[in-house]
Design an enzyme around this catalytic site. Structure first.
Site, short mmCIF file in Angstrom:
data_model
loop_
_atom_site.label_atom_id
_atom_site.label_comp_id
_atom_site.label_asym_id
_atom_site.label_seq_id
_atom_site.Cartn_x
_atom_site.Cartn_y
_atom_site.Cartn_z
N LEU A 415 0.89 -1.25 0.02
CA LEU A 415 -0.05 -0.13 0.08
C LEU A 415 0.79 1.30 0.08
O LEU A 415 0.47 2.36 -0.48
CB LEU A 415 -0.93 -0.10 1.22
CG LEU A 415 -1.83 -1.05 1.47
CD1 LEU A 415 -2.70 -1.11 2.85
CD2 LEU A 415 -2.93 -1.14 0.05
N GLY A 416 2.03 1.23 0.48
CA GLY A 416 3.01 2.26 0.66
C GLY A 416 3.99 2.16 1.54
O GLY A 416 4.37 0.96 1.87
N VAL A 423 4.11 -0.88 4.16
CA VAL A 423 2.47 -1.05 4.69
C VAL A 423 1.98 -1.95 3.61
O VAL A 423 2.01 -1.60 2.59
CB VAL A 423 1.68 0.20 4.98
CG1 VAL A 423 0.43 -0.18 5.39
CG2 VAL A 423 2.51 0.86 6.17
N ASP A 538 -0.50 15.66 14.29
CA ASP A 538 -0.62 15.76 12.68
C ASP A 538 -2.01 15.42 11.89
O ASP A 538 -2.07 14.53 11.22
CB ASP A 538 0.51 14.59 12.26
CG ASP A 538 0.94 14.73 10.64
OD1 ASP A 538 0.44 15.77 9.94
OD2 ASP A 538 1.39 13.94 10.20
#
Length: 687
Positions: A415-416, A423, A538
């Protein structure tokens, strides 16, 4: 006489130091341009006020191109941040200032030699070029032999100045053995156990970080070091416990079943609340969690377990000692009496009628002490109660998360990539044989010890979060690399991508009811976090995930892709900060609070109604900082209701205390949402 000469020379050096700034910068430039190492630093008598308690009458090391006055001002600013911080644990706070002082201003062991070497370098360079620094590059390139000759003279000069101390024959630097730095063992205890969270924040803090926090792994092992006064609470002579054992400080480190105890910092959450646990694996009862001292042990069937320790109660031990002593006294008396009776048998004919105490009956037979002694020993039921962590997660808040193995998961697609590693989307096979989609956050293989500790710290921080609008952790894999965290999988990706894919650019749009539903879920998740004293730091659309049915959950597990790199900016430190989502107090002073999260929520509201547009789009990060400081706020998005934009403006109030609370925001959004639902239902009934 020699000592007097050294002192005179030091006084002269210090007088010159105040005038050295421009001169040293020029000399350094000359020194470096010719391929030599940077000039060594200099030792100066500390005469400041911030670190007076720790450095009074000490010579401290000042690196090149910085003055002691610069360091004093940085320390003053950092100390101001520490005093105002509400996030620092009280057990950690007392070590903050000495740690900063001794890190940024290490004590010189040989100040005379260090300063002689400094001015020797300056004098040699000056003699080499005759004061003409402007033509130094051309001069050296013209004749390379000059450089070799210069190095040879430099080496001879060092030997003349330092003929006895071998360690001083190279330029003293911050890493040199000529400096007395913080004791490495104490530094590691602060960073990894007692002040783990505070140490991590300090390194990234724009004010504290610039002062210089020690990298513990780079500190040499040295017995002659600057101690912070951290002590491990241990009493070798203590071999029993009082009451529930919370004050026990003995050295027993084996459980009742004979298993060795594990180090507390490996598994215990918030060890800073219990300083008696740092740096050790002895049996303890922190916070009176149990009835007796206990510890963590390895249990292959349960991954990790806790067991009581076989330590007697002091009361039982004292009574047992008293009873044994009385028994010996009575036995001695009886023996003496018998001997006397035999000796005077003829004179004391009635002695046989005296009833002597039966030690067996009176002391060990009917006494209640025997019952008390047995009750002080841990029973099998207590072991069974404590030894099954899966049934006691809520009770102890120590072992909170289900543990799985790599055989339980299947990696499907990437996913990234986040701060710890990649991930993935995957499938988890649960104990009931059912499979569920999960997001797998994997720690990269061969990660450093510091990264592994940060990974474990994140597990500890998020393990208690349970809310329908928070992405919750489902389990962990810690028995074999790659170590993983398992999260519930959100099918529609992050909110930023979801908004763009449903925007007018894609010939789509969202209803006002859907806008409110998204915003309401985020505010309720943040209300839960703030109620549990968590500061997100964040909050942005990229850190919220969307599932089927328009279910939105707050996340922060590092699914950061390259497309979001422009959202972050370095401000006076190595840390990347999302300045477009931050209020001025966070940008300028590094102050992160629930109120700064409320500001960020206002920006998220703007993102929602702007279909994922970047805040202050078209402006650079430095320009954005100036805009925020000058109160030039984001304009109202198209088709955004006036009431919602007014709420954004309230979230962006210059005074943090005047911003609405998340509870108030959630109430307003729910009221608006219910009103839209009611109107929609009425329209449906009419149609």
């Amino acid at each position: 006489m020699k000592s007097y000469c050294y002192q005179s020379l030091i006084s002269l050096c210090i007088a010159l130091i105040t005038l050295k700034d421009y001169y040293v910068w020029t000399i350094n430039a000359t020194y470096e341009s010719n391929g030599f190492q940077q000039l060594p630093g200099i030792c100066q008598l500390y005469n400041g006020t911030i670190c007076k308690e720790f450095l009074k009458n000490s010579y401290v090391f000042i690196s090149p191109n910085v003055t002691i006055y610069d360091l004093e001002e940085r320390l003053r600013a950092a100390y101001g941040v520490i005093k105002e911080s509400k996030d620092m644990n009280s057990n950690c706070r007392k070590y903050a200032l000495p740690s900063l002082c001794l890190s940024s201003l290490p004590i010189c062991r040989t100040p005379e030699r260090t300063n002689l070497l400094y001015f020797a370098n300056v004098a040699m360079i000056k003699n080499k070029y005759g004061g003409n620094y402007t033509r130094r590059k051309r001069f050296v390139s013209k004749d390379s032999k000059n450089r070799h000759s210069f190095l040879k003279k430099k080496s001879v000069y060092y030997s003349d100045v330092f003929t006895k101390d071998v360690s001083s024959k190279y330029p003293p630097t911050r890493e040199s053995e000529n400096l007395k730095r913080i004791c490495r063992e104490e530094c590691e205890l602060l960073e990894n156990e007692l002040c783990q969270k505070e140490y991590a924040i300090a390194k990234r803090h724009p004010v504290i970080g610039i002062v210089g926090v020690e990298e513990c792994q780079k500190i040499p092992q040295d017995k002659d070091c600057s101690t912070l006064g951290i002590t491990i609470e241990v009493d070798d002579a203590e071999n029993c416990f009082w009451e529930d054992g919370s004050s026990y400080r003995g050295i027993k480190n084996v459980s009742v079943s004979g298993k060795p105890c594990l180090r507390w910092s490996w598994l215990m959450k918030e060890i800073s609340d219990f300083p008696e646990l740092i740096g050790q694996n002895y049996c303890r009862n922190p916070g009176s969690m149990e009835k007796t001292p206990w510890c963590f042990v390895d249990d292959k069937s349960l991954d990790r377990s806790i067991e009581p320790c076989d330590i007697p109660k002091c009361v039982d031990k004292i009574w047992l000692s008293i009873i044994v002593t009385l028994g010996l006294i009575i036995a001695t008396v009886v023996l003496i009496s018998i001997l006397l009776l035999k000796k005077k048998k003829c004179e004391m004919k009635n002695i046989q009628n005296i009833n002597t105490p039966n030690a067996g009956n009176n002391i060990y037979g009917n006494s209640q002490l025997n019952t008390n002694q047995d009750s002080g020993r841990p029973s099998n039921s207590l072991i069974d109660q404590i030894g099954i962590p899966s049934k006691n997660i809520e009770k102890n808040s120590l072992l909170r998360i289900p543990h799985f193995t790599l055989q339980d998961i299947e990696f499907c697609e990437e996913l990234g990539e986040g701060a710890f590693g990649k991930v993935y989307k995957g499938q988890l096979t649960q104990p009931n044989k059912k499979t569920v989609n999960v997001a797998i956050k994997a720690l990269k293989e061969n990660a450093s010890l510091k990264t592994q500790q940060d990974f474990k710290r994140e597990i500890e921080l998020i393990s208690d979060l349970k809310h329908q609008n928070i992405v919750c952790i489902l389990g962990v894999i810690l028995n074999k690399e790659p170590y993983c965290m398992l999260f519930e999988y959100m099918a529609n990706g992050d909110l930023h991508e979801f908004l763009i894919s449903n925007s007018p650019i894609e010939n789509k749009s969202l209803l006002q009811l859907e806008f409110l539903k998204i915003a309401m879920q985020i505010s309720e998740g943040m209300e839960y976090l703030s109620g549990h004293h968590y500061v997100h730091r964040d909050l942005a659309a990229r850190n919220c995930l969307v599932n089927d049915g328009l279910i939105v959950k707050i996340s922060d597990f590092g699914l950061s892709r390259d497309i979001y790199s422009s959202d972050y900016y370095r401000v006076q430190s190595k840390s990347l900060l999302p300045v477009r989502w931050m209020p001025s107090e966070s940008i300028l002073y590094g102050k992160f609070t629930t109120e700064s999260d409320i500001w960020s929520f206002g920006v998220v509201l703007w993102e929602i109604y702007s279909y994922g547009m970047q805040p202050y789009c078209g402006y650079s990060n430095p320009e954005v900082i100036n805009l925020i400081r000058s109160r030039q706020l984001l304009s109202c998005p198209d088709n955004c209701p006036t009431a919602v934009y007014s709420l954004m403006i309230e979230c962006w109030h210059e005074q943090a205390v005047k911003r609405p609370t998340f509870s108030d925001i959630s109430h307003r959004l729910k009221t608006w949402y219910d009103g839209h639902v009611k109107i929609s239902n009425q329209k449906s009934e009419i149609n």
